[in-house]
Design an enzyme around this catalytic site. Structure first.
Site, PDB file in Angstrom:
ATOM      1  N   GLY A 242      -0.435   0.016  -2.956  1.00  0.00           N
ATOM      2  CA  GLY A 242      -0.684   1.233  -3.721  1.00  0.00           C
ATOM      3  C   GLY A 242      -1.485   2.233  -2.909  1.00  0.00           C
ATOM      4  N   SER A 243      -2.200   3.090  -3.604  1.00  0.00           N
ATOM      5  CA  SER A 243      -2.934   4.169  -2.952  1.00  0.00           C
ATOM      6  C   SER A 243      -4.172   3.640  -2.232  1.00  0.00           C
ATOM      7  CB  SER A 243      -3.351   5.221  -3.979  1.00  0.00           C
ATOM      8  OG  SER A 243      -4.390   4.717  -4.806  1.00  0.00           O
ATOM      9  N   THR A 244      -4.599   4.385  -1.229  1.00  0.00           N
ATOM     10  CA  THR A 244      -5.809   4.007  -0.505  1.00  0.00           C
ATOM     11  C   THR A 244      -7.031   4.079  -1.410  1.00  0.00           C
ATOM     12  OG1 THR A 244      -4.883   4.706   1.613  1.00  0.00           O
ATOM     13  CG2 THR A 244      -7.277   4.627   1.454  1.00  0.00           C
ATOM     14  N   VAL A 246      -7.321   3.456  -4.678  1.00  0.00           N
ATOM     15  CA  VAL A 246      -7.423   2.242  -5.494  1.00  0.00           C
ATOM     16  C   VAL A 246      -7.574   1.013  -4.607  1.00  0.00           C
ATOM     17  CG1 VAL A 246      -6.301   0.823  -7.247  1.00  0.00           C
ATOM     18  CG2 VAL A 246      -6.092   3.311  -7.344  1.00  0.00           C
ATOM     19  N   GLY A 247      -6.941   1.039  -3.432  1.00  0.00           N
ATOM     20  CA  GLY A 247      -7.071  -0.082  -2.514  1.00  0.00           C
ATOM     21  C   GLY A 247      -8.511  -0.339  -2.096  1.00  0.00           C
ATOM     22  N   GLU A 264      -1.688  -3.049   1.288  1.00  0.00           N
ATOM     23  CA  GLU A 264      -0.738  -2.115   1.894  1.00  0.00           C
ATOM     24  C   GLU A 264      -0.909  -0.782   1.181  1.00  0.00           C
ATOM     25  OE1 GLU A 264       4.000  -1.216   2.579  1.00  0.00           O
ATOM     26  OE2 GLU A 264       3.398  -3.219   1.921  1.00  0.00           O
ATOM     27  N   CYS A 298       5.928   4.915   0.559  1.00  0.00           N
ATOM     28  CA  CYS A 298       4.740   4.960   1.424  1.00  0.00           C
ATOM     29  C   CYS A 298       5.105   5.192   2.879  1.00  0.00           C
ATOM     30  CB  CYS A 298       3.922   3.689   1.268  1.00  0.00           C
ATOM     31  SG  CYS A 298       4.809   2.166   1.642  1.00  0.00           S
TER      32      CYS A 298
END
Length: 497
Positions: A242-244, A246-247, A264, A298
């Protein structure tokens, strides 16, 4: 009800419960959350809205299945995964319709999700029967010394909506092959295609109750649900795509709990077009890399970096290619550029374009306000570092063209980003391309190809803010297993006292 029970237009919505053990459960609170069709805005499906107590019930089911699934014969786990691949092929039409209704995905993108996922399942199946240990050398007479891989335990897979079946399969298949039960937490925007579809296929193929589970939540409850899933002591591995933004949260919770995590994340992917490139070939490849799934992959290219000597010719060819792309209704099998996941996403992309234009960027094609979830394919040049689109991931159908004087400038611009996921270089000189590829700070580099290239056998993952951990040559077997040292002596060891 299963995902094969797709309602006709204007009929009742699909209603599912949590998949936990052999049951479909409703939330203890009785609350639900709606899944909307991106084009119509109407409710397409409805799911339970989990809270922390529901997380415990679903993890209970996964943990209870651990010994049974880990103890299943490797050849049986392999047979089940191969059967799941066969079932997936049979359901291509069903999945294409689900994706069209739930994510506005085109038929081309749906078919690629199926074909790639089938290959992922078939290759993961082979991991079930590969050697699970190594005989080590030892100086102790009469002793066998072994490094043995054992299933880690409950795996939680956080799956996004944009490549729903590919990314769900990649997160789940090897975990199952190596004997781990899995809890899928699908995207709030696409629970059917990023969770239930695969889980239903796996269950029908023979994965036992509890070895594959699905939990859903309302977007407002996501922080609490994510924290509860990762914090549960029985969860031993965390896999997030997902998004950086939230990551970082997922990674910090996993670090707090000492849980191995694979991330990822996003990308600001460049493609370099050198002065010796085949410009027609480059324009075709970059159009694919930018506009497939409306740019919501992505790996999609954001920056098209072109040698100044050929930038005018390339730009003309590229804009002509974009102009010719079929677009519009995803019910048409020829559509390439369809709507985005929702109107909110289209407005965000339009905001990036508006900011760039206000600061001096030039619209070469497209632009304008979105219509609901549809943002027109757009090409910009004249991008400068003060514009948001220079550094932010676009994740939509907007390409930016950057002219540079030489290879060194191209390399510097390509690496001038916090991200490092995927990249490409168009050149007819493979040696020149390889020399640049070694200096690009990205998880993958494709010489004379585009950035969305993907193969099941290849390592997948990024560097810098694009995450860490790879589904590499071992397909994540190391990640999903614990390595233990076991010795067996055929004689008594002489102790010193």
């Amino acid at each position: 009800m299963t995902v094969t029970d797709i309602p006709a237009p204007n009929s009742n919505v699909i209603t599912r419960g949590f998949l936990a053990g052999d049951s479909e459960l409703q939330a203890l609170s009785g609350r639900t959350t709606d899944d909307l069709n991106p084009v119509t805005g109407q409710v397409y499906a409805r799911f339970p809205a989990a809270d922390v107590a529901d997380v415990t019930r679903v993890v209970d089911a996964a943990h209870a299945a651990f010994d049974t699934w880990a103890g299943t014969a490797p050849s049986e786990r392999r047979r089940i995964l191969e059967r799941a691949a066969d079932l997936m092929v049979e359901r291509t039409e069903q999945f294409a319709e689900l994706m069209r209704q739930e994510t506005a995905g085109t038929r081309t993108w749906a078919e690629f999700n199926i074909s790639m996922s089938v290959t992922l399942l078939r290759q993961a199946a082979t991991m079930a029967t590969r050697p699970s240990g190594t005989l080590l050398s030892t100086d102790v007479p009469g002793q066998w010394s072994m490094a043995v891989k054992a299933p880690a335990g409950v795996v939680v897979a956080f799956v996004p909506w944009n490549g729903p079946l590919i990314l769900c399969t990649r997160a789940v298949a090897v975990a199952l092959a190596t004997g781990n039960p899995v809890v899928i937490r699908p995207s709030e925007d696409a629970p059917l295609t990023s969770g239930y579809f695969l889980a239903d296929v796996l269950r029908e193929a023979g994965v036992p109750a509890g070895a594959i589970n699905v939990i859903t939540n309302d977007r407002a409850d996501a922080p609490a649900v994510v924290d509860a899933l990762i914090s549960d002591k029985r969860v031993r591995r965390v896999n997030f795509t997902g998004s950086t933004t939230v990551g970082r949260i997922v990674g910090s919770i996993a670090g707090r709990e000492l849980k191995p995590v694979m991330l990822e994340l996003g990308g600001k992917n460049p493609i370099l077009v050198l002065d010796d490139a085949d410009l027609d070939y480059a324009a075709n490849g970059i159009a694919l890399a930018k506009f497939l799934n409306a740019g919501q992959i992505c790996l999609c290219v954001d920056r098209v970096i072109v040698h100044r000597a050929v930038v005018d010719e390339f730009t003309a060819k590229f804009v002509d290619k974009v102009r010719a792309l079929d677009r519009g209704n995803t019910s048409d099998e020829h559509t390439i550029v369809g709507p985005m996941i929702n109107a909110r996403a289209a407005e965000r992309v339009a905001g990036l374009v508006a900011d760039a234009v206000a600061k001096g960027a030039r619209v070469l094609y497209g632009g304008g306000k979105p219509e609901g979830a549809y943002h027109p394919p757009t090409v910009l040049d004249g991008i400068t570092p003060d514009m948001r689109i220079y550094s932010e991931e676009v994740f939509g159908p907007v390409a930016t063209i950057h002219a540079v004087d030489d290879d060194e400038q191209a390399l510097a611009l390509a690496n001038d980003t916090a991200y490092g996921l995927s990249s490409g270089i168009y050149t007819e000189n493979s040696g020149r391309g390889l020399a640049l590829a070694r200096r690009l700070e990205h998880g993958s580099v494709h010489v004379n190809d585009q950035s969305v290239a993907d193969e099941p056998e290849a390592p997948v993952g990024g560097v810098k803010d694009s995450g860490f951990g790879h589904f590499g040559s071992d397909w994540g077997v190391e990640f999903f297993t614990e390595t233990r040292w076991i010795t067996v002596a055929d004689r008594h060891t002489p102790y010193p006292f």
